[in-house]
Write an enzyme that holds these catalytic residues in place. Structure first.
Site, short mmCIF file in Angstrom:
data_model
loop_
_atom_site.label_atom_id
_atom_site.label_comp_id
_atom_site.label_asym_id
_atom_site.label_seq_id
_atom_site.Cartn_x
_atom_site.Cartn_y
_atom_site.Cartn_z
N ASN A 214 0.91 -1.05 0.07
CA ASN A 214 0.04 -0.04 0.05
C ASN A 214 0.98 1.06 -0.02
O ASN A 214 1.50 1.57 0.91
CB ASN A 214 -0.83 -0.08 1.27
N ARG B 71 -2.72 -2.01 -3.17
CA ARG B 71 -3.85 -0.83 -3.48
C ARG B 71 -3.73 0.04 -4.15
O ARG B 71 -2.62 0.79 -4.30
CB ARG B 71 -3.81 -0.50 -1.75
N HIS C 180 -12.52 4.28 -0.22
CA HIS C 180 -12.48 3.35 1.16
C HIS C 180 -13.20 1.92 0.67
O HIS C 180 -13.94 1.31 1.42
CB HIS C 180 -13.29 4.01 2.33
N ARG D 255 -9.41 16.94 6.56
CA ARG D 255 -10.06 17.13 5.49
C ARG D 255 -11.33 17.95 5.81
O ARG D 255 -12.11 17.38 6.83
CB ARG D 255 -10.13 15.96 4.56
N GLU E 37 -8.36 -4.02 5.52
CA GLU E 37 -8.06 -3.47 3.91
C GLU E 37 -7.05 -4.53 3.37
O GLU E 37 -6.87 -5.19 2.28
CB GLU E 37 -7.76 -2.10 3.54
#
Ligand code: AMP
Length: 416
Positions: A14, A111, A199, A259, A397
């Site tokens: 990732n 990923r 996501h 964010r 994940e």
């Protein structure tokens, strides 16, 4: 008796702009089992290397000498060398007969943030697919180039090594066309400006877990709240995404650690016209300086904010919760009702007060918490009289990527 031939492990990568996370999975049982995970953080500056065995034992891998600032590619090469050496010292993965030129992994799963409109499922990588993914760089310029760099290096080093891309967007390709549209001129939609949602690996994992835990709940109308430093919601019907709070980029929707989430676009115009913001300043503001950090003025870590008695910390948490409740309400309308709510990721899995406040905000739907189960972080936290199932399901994940990779290459390839 000769030692049995064990399948080579699967590596999951990732790769981001400031960190590179990795994990290694054994596949002997036919399902991936984690052997090791770690990260190189601080990329672009002085990188730091951490790795943990599955029992939590810290492994002390290579650290660059003080003051050395190797680039992303050099760090990745060094990581590979270290991994190959480490695997050769482990009883489960040592391969005394493997030639130095042969890949030490059965496959590598990556990923990849953006699969655009074409990639609706994990995909085996070849030159054509990599070219198609490079064409998507303008849609995710901060992430996609970093995701693709290790793919190219691995292909150059071991051309026969199977590589798989697992996308953050793919799970959301089932979102109906109308929910993908923005109210923009058609030419911009045709240029790819539409809702993709992110996501997706987390949501795909949660959809599978929920189906295994409670097939009836999984077949219903579910909102999954992925509340980490990045935060989003996904509305699922029968385990398929039908809408998400994130849109064209991962800055849309909920308020996050740093964010903004959804913001009146007029604010952006005002900042440009009245305050002289350029693209770089806007990017910093939208991605790094806002959210929990910006509103609290203290930081983006929910633990710190929950422990603080500063009124700005309280206001940041109020807004975080308010935005989730508002968005869950919108997705409930889209779903035509709500059968289950699932909390996941750093805040969703570990912050009982946030779960309690979000669920209280959904009291109008008949959602009620079992306070003790919530405090204990149990899997099922709804009260017996709740009309909505409420769950805490830890996401994974990397395991999703390893599972996708193994499914794509097939267990026989892992054994070859
Ligand atoms: P993630 O991006 O999923 O790794 O989530 C990271 C965020 O989870 C951190 O920034 C923290 O705000 C939050 N977090 C982790 N542990 C806790 C905890 N025990 N209580 C509240 N928030 C937590």
């Amino acid at each position: 008796m000769p030692a049995p031939i064990l399948p080579a492990p699967i590596l999951v990568v990732n790769a981001g702009s400031s960190s590179l996370k990795f994990s290694v999975y054994l596949t002997c049982s036919g399902a991936p089992v984690r052997l090791l995970d770690g990260a190189v953080s601080g990329l672009g500056g002085a990188p730091r290397f951490d790795a943990r065995a599955e029992d939590g034992r810290a492994i002390a891998p290579w650290q660059p000498p003080d003051g050395e600032r190797p680039g992303h590619d050099a760090v990745f090469e060094r990581l590979l060398e270290w991994l190959v050496g480490w695997l050769d010292t482990q009883p489960e993965t040592a391969a005394p007969t493997r030639s130095a030129a042969a890949p030490p992994f059965a496959a590598v799963g990556h990923r990849v943030v953006h699969g655009g409109e074409r990639f609706a499922a994990p995909t085996r990588l070849d030159a054509d697919v990599v070219r198609a993914l490079e064409a998507l760089v303008p849609l995710a310029p901060l992430h996609q180039p970093h995701n693709l760099a290790p793919i190219r290096r691995l292909a150059a080093r071991w051309p026969s090594l199977p590589q798989v891309a697992a996308f953050d967007t793919a799970f959301h390709r089932t979102i109906p066309p109308v929910a993908q549209l923005f109210a923009l001129p058609r030419a911009l939609t045709a240029a790819g400006v539409r809702r993709y949602g992110f996501h997706g690996l987390s949501y795909a994992y949660i959809a599978r877990r929920l189906r295994a835990l409670d097939p009836v709940a999984a077949a219903g109308r579910v909102v999954v709240a992925h509340l980490g430093n990045g935060a989003s919601l996904c509305a699922m019907c029968d385990g398929r995404s039908i809408d998400s709070s994130m849109g064209f980029t991962a800055v849309d929707g909920l308020m996050m650690g740093t964010r903004t989430g959804s913001l009146d676009p007029g604010v952006i115009l005002w900042l440009i016209q009245e305050k002289g913001y350029d693209a770089a300043a806007l990017e910093r503001l939208l991605y790094k300086e806002s959210g929990l950090r910006g509103v609290s003025g203290i930081g983006n870590d929910m633990r710190t904010l929950l422990a603080s008695d500063h009124p700005h910390a309280a206001e940041a948490i109020d807004l975080f919760v308010y935005r989730i409740v508002r968005e869950v309400g919108a997705l409930t309308a889209v779903l035509g009702g709500l059968d289950a709510l699932v909390f996941t990721a750093g805040i969703g899995e570990n912050a009982p007060p946030i779960r309690a406040r979000v669920t209280a905000g959904l009291g109008w739907l008949g959602a009620r918490l079992d306070a003790a189960a919530n405090q204990a972080g149990a899997l099922r936290i709804a009260a017996p009289d709740s009309r909505v199932g409420v769950w805490v399901i830890p996401t994974d994940e990397d395991l999703m990527i390893a599972t996708d990779t193994l499914e794509l290459i097939g267990p026989d390839a892992a054994r070859a």
